[in-house]
Write a protein that holds these residues in place. Structure first.
Motif, PDB file in Angstrom:
ATOM      1  N   PRO A  43      -4.570 -11.702  -0.958  1.00  0.00           N
ATOM      2  CA  PRO A  43      -4.092 -10.398  -0.479  1.00  0.00           C
ATOM      3  C   PRO A  43      -2.630 -10.204  -0.864  1.00  0.00           C
ATOM      4  N   TYR A  85      -1.556  -6.567  -1.898  1.00  0.00           N
ATOM      5  CA  TYR A  85      -1.276  -5.143  -2.057  1.00  0.00           C
ATOM      6  C   TYR A  85      -1.426  -4.411  -0.724  1.00  0.00           C
ATOM      7  N   ILE A  97      -3.312  -2.030   0.027  1.00  0.00           N
ATOM      8  CA  ILE A  97      -4.728  -1.807   0.314  1.00  0.00           C
ATOM      9  C   ILE A  97      -5.368  -3.042   0.964  1.00  0.00           C
ATOM     10  N   ASP A  98      -4.737  -4.185   0.828  1.00  0.00           N
ATOM     11  CA  ASP A  98      -5.285  -5.429   1.395  1.00  0.00           C
ATOM     12  C   ASP A  98      -4.841  -5.660   2.848  1.00  0.00           C
ATOM     13  N   ARG A 151      -4.745  -5.960   6.577  1.00  0.00           N
ATOM     14  CA  ARG A 151      -5.759  -6.086   7.633  1.00  0.00           C
ATOM     15  C   ARG A 151      -5.055  -6.525   8.904  1.00  0.00           C
ATOM     16  N   PHE A 186      -9.553   2.683  10.212  1.00  0.00           N
ATOM     17  CA  PHE A 186      -9.498   3.149   8.820  1.00  0.00           C
ATOM     18  C   PHE A 186      -9.614   4.672   8.807  1.00  0.00           C
TER      19      PHE A 186
END
Lengths: 155, 700
Positions: free
Chosen positions: B205, B207, B209-210, B212, B218
């Motif tokens: 991970p 970026y 977008i990664d 969590r 979402f």
């Protein structure tokens, strides 16, 4: 919501997801395997490439309900120690710029090398045409695949 | 427990608008209570943290968007600090005023920070040496620092930086530390692999977008389907019934669906029934170009530059070339579709995501939500490309608004369609060029450009080399949004100007390399008006690329084109070699010479230029954005075509002019010359001038 048990990187993993959920999102959102990237959602860019029973597949158009017992390999499972010849070659030649597309590039290249251990430039261009790199690292990608082929031969 | 720091010295750096840095030191005797002696780490200054276990952490202060600064900036520090690069860990610096300009744009990170980062490294090195000298009770002049150790030459005693760190942090900060002589550089100028290479190749991970987080929801957003349309009403009954959907939020001109997964958010969004009203004119690209043409025919009321008398030159010319060039709007299409994480709760905001301007994100969120900037953090991950898109902070602001509305941590994800149809586009432009030609050669040059928004400007080369020169620009008002796109201004102007200069050379039967050198010689010895470029540096890249490509001896079956351009302080000259295969051009090789003064990381520098060349060929050949009734006709990569590996050059040869001067820009300067060099090669191959992009449309 249905529950799916998937074979991913040699492990059996379960996810509760709607049947039409695409494999890409199950990997990323449910199984926390974020190395597989979202790029276009319509099999146009290859950022989401994984292996399904050894074949390169675009996980962004593959519904989880269609996976069944087929074996999924993602970039996280390409090599348990992160030293697949392609990964080594990519690092040696400093291929990446932003790096975002590169896991998909490597997954496509891994299938190419399995089927054609010593590809020509033309073979590479034909096999890798589905993977976009917006940073334009293509010249280094070709070199890295040739280098990985050499490493394979030396093994 | 986090390792504590016994004492910090801060190095205050603030950017000044010219790109230089002001440097000053302040002593902050914040005596933080030492927690435990084990595994302590010490900030020798804001870029450098050294642990007593010998870990060396260097902070990279600017966003990494693929331009390599997460590697090259710490390399500059490491050079002066004199450490083993392989043992260095790099972290992206948080957003903090003490780091100065934390922006990725204008090819400015390395050129803006070179001296300041060297000074930061040298400062810490001198403090480590002082600590060793005090420990051994010897003069500092008898000690040298190298490879992460300080050596006392006469006795041969050694201490590692880790052993010295705690004492070094208490040493006075030297006011003018000695920088290395550039001939002693060990790292700068060598090939250094990107610091994240292993994480990239193993899918770790990295970026936005990664991201969590525990309890994270979402979101996807329905935005207006066309520019000129606004939100009238929404019926979310069906969307709320979609399994996993938690909230539907009406924003000012869009609707957000917040759900338990990306997929649920997407399905929820699809179930919205929204009515959009046309409240402004719905524009069309065809009308833009028609308006451009009219404006060019009419001419601009005033000139950006006017040397001599172009009108008179045209009248007395034996031949006037009069040519028009056309470039479409473009999307950025960075591979990582926009996204952002936000957690806005209890008067505080945590933001994390892809942006080239974290400071601007914080400022806009502060204004929109009324949260003081000190209560807002903006973290910047590695980013899947930038190209100028994320100089706009809409993605960060939108995420903050949604998180504030639902009082939960939220990741907003854009689809590729969202990204492509809600961009800030490279503006479409049109240029008209006229040249006065006589038996003596080129006697007048009239450049006139028009584009969406401000319109193109620029009085760069060949200004200064001609007695009669006029440049003018006009802007067309539009509600289609425009923004910065890699090498803004230069990426369009270079195509038109360098293609036209090639047409002039053809008409005069002059060699395009020799003729440019002739113009540059005139600019150097007898310039007309202000010179916006250095003729010597221009000449340096033209000479080098001519040598690299063996200019004048074109190989059999190869068609060649040449072009050169100056942008962001750097000079690039290129030769494109292509073959026509079955009526299609295949770029066999691109030669590129660059003068960006000093190169920091040779591998990264070559990467930037190789990438810029592919980028330039791609956008000259294939994609375009078309507005139809305010909507963007292209939605994804099937219609907005990018270059793929089979269209990439077979080889790219990049060489840098050796220079001892401080570095100039490199993320962008490699791009502007490619399109004209390609167009000029296509002319040589087909006898046809390629004056309108994308070329592929009329190659067939």
């Amino acid at each position: 919501m249905p529950k799916y048990t998937l074979s991913v990187n040699g492990n059996l993993l379960s996810a509760e997801a709607d049947a039409d959920t695409l494999l890409l999102w199950v990997l990323r959102d449910h199984l926390n395997l974020v190395g597989t990237k979202f790029g276009c959602g319509m099999a146009q860019c290859g950022a989401c490439t994984v292996h399904v029973d050894g074949q390169a597949a675009r996980s962004c158009v593959l519904p989880v309900s269609g996976v069944g017992t087929r074996k999924i390999v993602t970039i996280e499972g390409l090599s348990s120690t992160g030293d697949h010849p392609l990964q080594q070659a990519w690092e040696e030649l400093d291929v990446a710029q932003c790096g975002y597309c590169q896991s998909g590039q490597i997954m496509s290249a891994a299938v190419l090398l399995k089927e054609n251990p010593h590809p020509s430039d033309e073979d590479i261009d034909n096999a890798m045409g589905g993977n976009i790199c917006r940073c334009g690292t293509f010249v280094r990608i070709r070199k890295a695949i040739h280098l990985a082929a050499k490493k394979n031969k030396a093994k | 427990m986090k390792p504590t720091i016994s004492r910090r010295h801060f190095l205050k750096v603030s950017g000044i608008s010219t790109g230089g840095m002001l440097l000053s030191f302040s002593f902050l005797n914040q005596a933080v209570k030492a927690d435990t002696a084990v595994d302590s780490s010490f900030d020798l200054n804001m870029f450098i943290r050294i642990g007593s276990d010998n870990t060396i952490v260097l902070l990279a202060p600017n966003p990494e968007i693929g331009q390599g600064v997460k590697t090259s900036l710490p390399v500059i520090v490491a050079e002066e600090l004199a450490v083993d690069w392989r043992k260095v860990k790099v972290e992206l610096a948080p957003l903090d005023a003490k780091f100065g300009r934390q922006t990725a744009g204008g090819s400015g990170s390395v050129r803006g920070r070179f001296t300041a980062l060297r000074t930061a490294g040298a400062t810490a090195r001198e403090m480590l040496v002082a600590a060793a000298a005090q420990t051994w009770n010897v003069p500092a002049t008898e000690c040298i620092a190298d490879n992460g150790e300080v050596l006392h030459k006469p006795s041969g005693k050694k201490l590692t930086y880790g052993e010295l760190a705690s004492k070094a942090a208490t040493m006075p900060v030297p006011s003018s530390p000695a920088l290395k002589a550039t001939k002693d550089f060990k790292l700068i100028g060598t090939r250094i692999t990107d610091v994240d290479a292993h994480k990239i190749t193993t899918g770790k991970p990295l970026y936005g977008i990664d991201t969590r987080r525990e309890g994270m929801l979402f979101a996807m957003v329905a935005r207006p389907p066309a520019y000129g349309k606004t939100l009238a009403s929404v019926d979310d009954t069906a969307a709320r019934k979609v399994s996993g959907v938690k909230h539907v939020i009406k924003l000012k001109n869009s609707v957000a669906v917040v759900a338990a997964s990306t997929w649920a958010a997407k399905k929820g969004r699809e179930a919205l029934v929204i009515r959009w009203n046309a409240t402004e004119k719905l524009e069309n690209s065809a009308e833009h170009f028609a308006a451009f043409k009219e404006m060019l025919d009419k001419g601009a009321p005033s000139a950006a530059r006017n040397d001599g008398d172009v009108q008179a030159a045209m009248q007395s010319a034996s031949k006037v070339l009069d040519v028009t060039y056309e470039l479409p709007a473009l999307s950025h299409g960075q591979m990582e579709p926009l996204n952002f994480f936000a957690d806005v709760q209890n008067g505080k905001a945590e933001l994390y995501g892809p942006t080239q301007v974290p400071g601007q994100v914080r400022n806009e969120v502060s204004k929109a939500l009324g949260i003081p900037e000190k209560n807002i953090t903006v973290g910047v991950p590695r980013q899947g490309g930038g190209f100028g898109r994320k100089l706009m902070s809409d993605n960060g602001l939108e995420a903050a608004l949604i998180s504030a509305a639902v009082q939960s941590p939220v990741q907003v994800q854009w689809t590729r369609e969202d990204d492509m149809q809600n961009d800030f586009y490279r503006p479409a432009e049109m240029y008209r060029y006229r040249a006065a030609l006589t038996e003596d050669g080129l006697t007048g040059w009239h450049q006139s450009g028009v584009g969406i928004g401000g319109g193109p400007r620029g009085d760069s080369y060949v200004a200064g080399a001609l007695a009669n020169y006029r440049s003018e620009g006009q802007g067309l008002k539009s509600n289609t949004p425009t923004g910065w796109w890699r090498a803004p201004g230069a990426n369009t102007l270079a195509f038109a100007a360098e293609s036209f200069l090639d047409e002039v050379c053809s008409a005069l039967k002059k060699d395009p390399v020799a003729y440019r050198l002739q113009l540059l010689a005139k600019a150097k010895t007898d310039p007309v008006g202000r010179l916006g470029y250095d003729p010597e540096k221009y000449k340096s890249v033209i000479d080098l690329v001519a040598k690299m490509s063996n200019w004048g001896a074109t190989p059999d079956g190869i068609h060649r084109g040449f072009a050169t351009w100056f942008s962001f302080g750097s000079y690039a000259a290129q030769v494109v070699d292509l073959k026509m295969i079955g009526g299609k051009p295949k770029v066999m090789k691109v030669y590129c010479a660059v003068n960006c003064s000093r190169v920091i990381n040779l591998s990264g520098a070559e990467n930037q230029v190789e990438g810029a060349i592919v980028d330039g060929i791609c956008h000259a050949m294939f994609p375009k954005i078309t507005f139809v009734d305010g909507a963007v006709a292209e939605s994804n990569f099937h219609a907005y075509r990018f270059l793929r590996i089979n269209d990439a050059p077979l080889a790219i040869d990049v060489k840098f002019v050796q220079s001892d001067e401080a570095p100039t820009g490199l993320g962008e300067p490699g791009l502007p010359p490619v399109a004209p060099a390609l167009a000029n090669a296509l002319f040589s191959a087909t006898g046809k001038r390629f004056r309108k992009m994308p070329f592929a449309e009329y190659l067939a």
